[in-house]
Design a protein around this motif. Sequence first.
Motif, PDB file in Angstrom:
ATOM      1  N   GLU A   1     -13.150   0.115   0.728  1.00 44.27           N
ATOM      2  CA  GLU A   1     -13.164   1.526   0.360  1.00 44.27           C
ATOM      3  C   GLU A   1     -12.054   1.844  -0.653  1.00 44.27           C
ATOM      4  O   GLU A   1     -12.304   2.465  -1.673  1.00 44.27           O
ATOM      5  N   SER A   2     -10.814   1.418  -0.345  1.00 47.42           N
ATOM      6  CA  SER A   2      -9.687   1.683  -1.240  1.00 47.42           C
ATOM      7  C   SER A   2      -8.916   0.397  -1.502  1.00 47.42           C
ATOM      8  O   SER A   2      -8.334  -0.184  -0.596  1.00 47.42           O
ATOM      9  N   LYS A   3      -8.930  -0.024  -2.772  1.00 47.14           N
ATOM     10  CA  LYS A   3      -8.208  -1.249  -3.121  1.00 47.14           C
ATOM     11  C   LYS A   3      -6.704  -1.062  -2.929  1.00 47.14           C
ATOM     12  O   LYS A   3      -6.008  -1.982  -2.519  1.00 47.14           O
ATOM     13  N   GLU A   4      -6.210   0.128  -3.261  1.00 45.60           N
ATOM     14  CA  GLU A   4      -4.776   0.392  -3.113  1.00 45.60           C
ATOM     15  C   GLU A   4      -4.350   0.270  -1.649  1.00 45.60           C
ATOM     16  O   GLU A   4      -3.280  -0.251  -1.345  1.00 45.60           O
ATOM     17  N   ASP A   5      -5.199   0.761  -0.739  1.00 47.33           N
ATOM     18  CA  ASP A   5      -4.884   0.637   0.692  1.00 47.33           C
ATOM     19  C   ASP A   5      -4.870  -0.829   1.109  1.00 47.33           C
ATOM     20  O   ASP A   5      -4.042  -1.242   1.912  1.00 47.33           O
TER      21      ASP A   5
ATOM     22  N   LYS B   1      -1.636  -2.492  -0.016  1.00 51.14           N
ATOM     23  CA  LYS B   1      -0.527  -2.159   0.904  1.00 51.14           C
ATOM     24  C   LYS B   1      -0.689  -2.899   2.224  1.00 51.14           C
ATOM     25  O   LYS B   1       0.284  -3.371   2.802  1.00 51.14           O
TER      26      LYS B   1
ATOM     27  N   ARG C   1      -2.021  -6.586  -6.876  1.00 54.21           N
ATOM     28  CA  ARG C   1      -2.994  -5.811  -7.669  1.00 54.21           C
ATOM     29  C   ARG C   1      -3.621  -6.704  -8.739  1.00 54.21           C
ATOM     30  O   ARG C   1      -4.824  -6.637  -8.993  1.00 54.21           O
TER      31      ARG C   1
END
Length: 161
Positions: A116-120, A123, A15
């Motif tokens: 679209e999703s940094k968190e994805d 992971k 992150r």
Amino acid sequence: MSSQSEFWDDERKIREAFNVSNFICPMKGINYPCVVCKECQKMELKQYFLENGLIEKTKNSSLISLIIEIKDPFDDMLLKRICKTLFKETGIVMSEPEPGFSVTFFITPALLEKVESKEDLIKFIKDFPHTFLTETISAKSALNKWERVTAKRLAWNMGVR
Ligand SMILES: [Zn+2]
């Protein structure tokens, strides 16, 4: 490594690698990824060690390199091919990993804008060694199927009944 980041888990470190801005490299004068040139004084290079990898982070760009335990030359070929294809597809997976590593992810603000999703993605990177090894199983089963079907057809062509 700062004393605080020693206690970060891999997810937290990845992150942090995403925490890049459109800093103009004073050496190159343009929005050049400092993690590639690693020459300028103001890039603020930081290194974070992962369980099985290394992050190099600068103000405007990061490299996240992972080691995947590969013993099979076929898997090694699959990894090289999928990295090259993912590079063309995303720009985020480098076509050639950093020396000593199996795969390198390249992070810049412009590339993150496409995500679209940094968190994805965090992971995804963390799980990539496992994901890749799972994908090699389906590649092998596709190859086995091709072998069986092709051998039958060629045996038929040879006149073997
Ligand atoms: Zn620079």
